[in-house]
Design an enzyme around this catalytic site. Sequence first.
Site, PDB file in Angstrom:
ATOM      1  N   LYS A 228      32.157  51.155  43.154  1.00 46.35           N
ATOM      2  CA  LYS A 228      31.875  50.111  44.137  1.00 46.35           C
ATOM      3  C   LYS A 228      32.784  50.148  45.363  1.00 46.35           C
ATOM      4  CE  LYS A 228      29.807  46.612  41.123  1.00 46.35           C
ATOM      5  NZ  LYS A 228      29.870  45.230  40.630  1.00 46.35           N
TER       6      LYS A 228
ATOM      7  N   ASP B 221      26.998  40.428  44.511  1.00 45.91           N
ATOM      8  CA  ASP B 221      27.543  39.889  43.253  1.00 45.91           C
ATOM      9  C   ASP B 221      27.966  38.420  43.377  1.00 45.91           C
ATOM     10  OD1 ASP B 221      27.257  42.105  41.589  1.00 45.91           O
ATOM     11  OD2 ASP B 221      29.199  42.947  42.146  1.00 45.91           O
TER      12      ASP B 221
HETATM   13  P1  NAP Z   1      38.066  44.981  36.904  1.00 43.19           P
HETATM   14  O1  NAP Z   1      38.021  45.117  38.375  1.00 43.19           O
HETATM   15  O2  NAP Z   1      38.504  46.133  36.079  1.00 43.19           O
HETATM   16  O3  NAP Z   1      39.009  43.704  36.558  1.00 43.19           O
HETATM   17  C1  NAP Z   1      39.306  43.384  35.222  1.00 43.19           C
HETATM   18  C2  NAP Z   1      40.064  42.070  35.173  1.00 43.19           C
HETATM   19  O4  NAP Z   1      40.229  41.724  33.796  1.00 43.19           O
HETATM   20  C3  NAP Z   1      41.455  42.134  35.777  1.00 43.19           C
HETATM   21  O5  NAP Z   1      41.784  40.886  36.335  1.00 43.19           O
HETATM   22  C4  NAP Z   1      42.318  42.407  34.543  1.00 43.19           C
HETATM   23  O6  NAP Z   1      43.670  41.983  34.669  1.00 43.19           O
HETATM   24  C5  NAP Z   1      41.632  41.544  33.524  1.00 43.19           C
HETATM   25  N1  NAP Z   1      41.911  41.969  32.149  1.00 43.19           N
HETATM   26  C6  NAP Z   1      41.458  43.065  31.518  1.00 43.19           C
HETATM   27  N2  NAP Z   1      41.917  43.102  30.258  1.00 43.19           N
HETATM   28  C7  NAP Z   1      42.679  41.988  30.087  1.00 43.19           C
HETATM   29  C8  NAP Z   1      43.428  41.444  29.003  1.00 43.19           C
HETATM   30  N3  NAP Z   1      43.474  42.061  27.817  1.00 43.19           N
HETATM   31  N4  NAP Z   1      44.068  40.272  29.184  1.00 43.19           N
HETATM   32  C9  NAP Z   1      44.020  39.635  30.367  1.00 43.19           C
HETATM   33  N5  NAP Z   1      43.336  40.095  31.436  1.00 43.19           N
HETATM   34  C10 NAP Z   1      42.667  41.258  31.302  1.00 43.19           C
HETATM   35  O7  NAP Z   1      36.621  44.583  36.315  1.00 43.19           O
HETATM   36  P2  NAP Z   1      35.471  43.746  37.041  1.00 43.19           P
HETATM   37  O8  NAP Z   1      34.521  44.682  37.690  1.00 43.19           O
HETATM   38  O9  NAP Z   1      36.108  42.673  37.851  1.00 43.19           O
HETATM   39  O10 NAP Z   1      34.692  43.131  35.775  1.00 43.19           O
HETATM   40  C11 NAP Z   1      35.287  42.103  34.994  1.00 43.19           C
HETATM   41  C12 NAP Z   1      34.280  41.507  34.021  1.00 43.19           C
HETATM   42  O11 NAP Z   1      33.196  40.929  34.729  1.00 43.19           O
HETATM   43  C13 NAP Z   1      33.666  42.501  33.046  1.00 43.19           C
HETATM   44  O12 NAP Z   1      33.565  41.893  31.786  1.00 43.19           O
HETATM   45  C14 NAP Z   1      32.297  42.755  33.624  1.00 43.19           C
HETATM   46  O13 NAP Z   1      31.347  43.103  32.632  1.00 43.19           O
HETATM   47  C15 NAP Z   1      31.960  41.384  34.206  1.00 43.19           C
HETATM   48  N6  NAP Z   1      30.979  41.479  35.298  1.00 43.19           N
HETATM   49  C16 NAP Z   1      29.781  40.841  35.104  1.00 43.19           C
HETATM   50  C17 NAP Z   1      28.836  40.914  36.093  1.00 43.19           C
HETATM   51  C18 NAP Z   1      27.516  40.217  35.886  1.00 43.19           C
HETATM   52  O14 NAP Z   1      26.549  40.544  36.603  1.00 43.19           O
HETATM   53  N7  NAP Z   1      27.423  39.265  34.991  1.00 43.19           N
HETATM   54  C19 NAP Z   1      29.077  41.605  37.299  1.00 43.19           C
HETATM   55  C20 NAP Z   1      30.328  42.229  37.448  1.00 43.19           C
HETATM   56  C21 NAP Z   1      31.271  42.163  36.427  1.00 43.19           C
HETATM   57  P3  NAP Z   1      44.819  42.972  35.269  1.00 43.19           P
HETATM   58  O15 NAP Z   1      44.654  42.910  36.742  1.00 43.19           O
HETATM   59  O16 NAP Z   1      46.089  42.392  34.775  1.00 43.19           O
HETATM   60  O17 NAP Z   1      44.527  44.348  34.718  1.00 43.19           O
END
Ligand code: NAP
Length: 284
Positions: free
Chosen positions: A72, A108
């Site tokens: 992205k 999004d």
């Molecule tokens: P990302 O950019 O990799 O960000 C992940 C986030 O989760 C970061 O803030 C990370 O914290 C945190 N995190 C991961 N593991 C953790 C843990 N064990 N404890 C605490 N915090 C943790 O991912 P993203 O693209 O934002 O996606 C995040 C979530 O949103 C995913 O579950 C994804 O499936 C969902 N999502 C859903 C949709 C939808 O259409 N419904 C769309 C997009 C994303 P750190 O910064 O400390 O690593």
Amino acid sequence: MEKNMQAEKLFGVIGDPVGHSLSPVMHNDQFAFQELPYYYHAFLVKPGELKEAVNGLKALHVSGFNVTVPHKIEVMNYLDSIDEEARMIGAVNTVVKEENGWIGYNTDGKGYVESLLTKAGETLENSSILVIGAGGAARAVISELARRGVRQLTVTNRTSAKAEALKERVSERADIRAVPTPEAEKDTPSFDIIINTTSVGMSPHVDNIPWRTDHLKPGCICSDLIYNPLKTAWLQEAERAGAQVLNGVGMFVGQGAFAFQKWTGIWPDVDRMHAVVMHHLGGN
Ligand code: NAP
């Protein structure tokens, strides 16, 4: 599209992994429903292959595509122009071939807030909202909440520096607080809406919980961006504690609806898109 009919326009999604994406069934069903001779395909694009893949899509005269993890951000390097909203978010999830070239958008945040409005309604602007997480999804959600005029926004993240950076990113739009997690936890009873944008609780780690639910504000909305599982352990716990809950299906459908509109000029039948996705997720 009927079996023997040629697709007049081709759309798709690029990502890795992408095999389980529900975008093809959602968009192809909607193309057929709207009687559009278009086709949508999931393309596996490995890290390191993005530039060639985007050039390939251009050469094949694809009309538009979605972009998912992990492309992205990098995809922005290979487009002709980035829409203001996507620039603010710092990521593109929808690309449209327009007269003046390949334009990157981000649907999004809009998709998410549309789904949140089904629970929060007119109270959204005046709600005190906590966003847990500061990754790509959090950036999209917070930018859109700020654009909609939400005045009390708090972000917290495991890695505090990322929450601070997100705050800086949207500070021209909203007065947002970045708060260390222990402090935000103490403030839990003050939030009207709590949004989990982290991957905590996502399959296969389905027992993990991103936030405690024992001192939620009465009537609090707990919203999880995850939709696999459909109701995370956190949402189940929050519901037992009396909260209203919202899963990530509405966001997924919403971002798809806005992308569909950008590509076709038609606002799709969102209920139908939702039903198709739920059917494939094994829900109602
Ligand atoms: P990302 O950019 O990799 O960000 C992940 C986030 O989760 C970061 O803030 C990370 O914290 C945190 N995190 C991961 N593991 C953790 C843990 N064990 N404890 C605490 N915090 C943790 O991912 P993203 O693209 O934002 O996606 C995040 C979530 O949103 C995913 O579950 C994804 O499936 C969902 N999502 C859903 C949709 C939808 O259409 N419904 C769309 C997009 C994303 P750190 O910064 O400390 O690593």
